[in-house]
Design an enzyme around this catalytic site. Sequence first.
Site, mmCIF file in Angstrom:
data_model
loop_
_atom_site.group_PDB
_atom_site.id
_atom_site.type_symbol
_atom_site.label_atom_id
_atom_site.label_comp_id
_atom_site.label_asym_id
_atom_site.label_seq_id
_atom_site.Cartn_x
_atom_site.Cartn_y
_atom_site.Cartn_z
ATOM 1 N N LYS A 100 -13.981 18.815 32.725
ATOM 2 C CA LYS A 100 -14.233 19.752 31.335
ATOM 3 C C LYS A 100 -12.881 19.756 30.696
ATOM 4 O O LYS A 100 -11.834 19.741 31.248
ATOM 5 C CB LYS A 100 -14.644 21.042 31.762
ATOM 6 C CG LYS A 100 -15.386 22.034 30.737
ATOM 7 C CD LYS A 100 -16.734 21.538 30.830
ATOM 8 C CE LYS A 100 -17.690 22.529 29.859
ATOM 9 N NZ LYS A 100 -19.231 22.069 30.134
HETATM 10 N N1 GLU Z 1 -21.138 20.414 27.723
HETATM 11 C C1 GLU Z 1 -22.454 20.235 28.376
HETATM 12 C C2 GLU Z 1 -22.686 20.899 29.646
HETATM 13 O O1 GLU Z 1 -21.967 21.844 30.239
HETATM 14 C C3 GLU Z 1 -22.865 18.829 28.261
HETATM 15 C C4 GLU Z 1 -21.699 17.762 29.152
HETATM 16 C C5 GLU Z 1 -21.965 16.397 28.924
HETATM 17 O O2 GLU Z 1 -23.026 16.016 28.209
HETATM 18 O O3 GLU Z 1 -21.189 15.512 29.309
HETATM 19 O O4 GLU Z 1 -23.390 20.374 30.615
#
Ligand code: GLU
Length: 407
Positions: A100
Amino acid sequence: MEKNMLDTAHAIIREAATASGLSAEELDSLLELEAAHEFDIVLSSGKKFKAFRMQHNSKRGPYKGGVRFHPEVDFDEVRALATLMSLKTAAVNLPLGGAKGGVVVNPKDLSHDELEEIARKYVQGLQEFIGPEKDVPAPDVNTNAEIIDWMVDEYGKLTGDNTKASFTGKSLENGGSLGRTAATGRGGYLVLNEVLEDTGKADDEVTIAVQGIGNVGEYFMTTVKKERPNWKVVAISDSTGTLYDMNGLDAELVVAHKKSAGKLATFIQEGVQVLDSDAILSIECDVLAPAALGDVITEENVATVRADYILELANGPVNAKAGEALESREVTVIPDIIANAGGVIVSYLEWQQNMAHESWTEEEVKTKLADYIVPATKDMLQKATSEHISLKQAAFTIAIRRLMEAR
Ligand code: GLU
């Protein structure tokens, strides 16, 4: 309020890992980050912002996870979110890991040019640690296709990579996938549908309250309307207020108002009450779907929740203590790592299209999304029933097993 998303994520992992018979060392290694990148982004104006990319686990494949722009993100929160991504990709059986990113900034305080500069400098700071086979970032809170397009462009300029598979959540013109913007909301609908089918409630008049009308809340609400005429979204909120109509809100009108006025509090329609923003949590309904930030249902407000199901469309919206209280009241919490996995599933489909130089139809994407998320939901339900454990424990146990097998 003190933020404790990391404690919450670690508590559930610890519980599921102990029940699965993991040793203390195995548990420690499961909680550890593989790499933490922390740096400053300095704009040409001299303004400075802290930036993070936490890479939690890559045993099942390249790191995957969004980047959020928010004034309150910090090391521990991004770490918690990275950990949840590894469990999420494992829970829905994608060959990906978890990471993240975050930048400590309020995008509302920035000009369009400054936003672009931040996006590009974020990539400059991380260039050597990311890429199609290493770590593939995506949108998250306050980031969108425009920002991702700047990031892909910057990555291409710096490295010569022209696959566009270095990021997902791109605009359609720039290698994005049909169905990606709607994916998290649509996935949330598919998961809720499976859970309610399982309990025999799906054909009833199901009432739903949604906290947040960002990308996830919007598409969840419009998908529910399209797919399930017998379900009603009776309330939706943003930071300015909660709209409530016990006969069901008109999704299109509410979304159009939010887009033009920028806030829900000024919405006027006969039969629709405008309440405080926090009122959403205590609306009497079957399903409460927090679709904004983490740590919103806590020991301080859990007693006011009057829903039978909590659909965790946001990451980490129910803290550990509130989770225990809900379990003892037999409120079913449908966990984030399944409920909001639609986004990362379609991100994976976007990445596959980029790598293969293909572009799939919206129907194909919708079918493939269902092919991942529906069986994952069924596995969770089956495990919870056969082992008499919560849905959250079941989903985390399945995910942890897959992560351990990948060693
Ligand atoms: N931000 C989204 C999540 O928390 C998508 C992450 C992504 O598509 O890599 O799952």
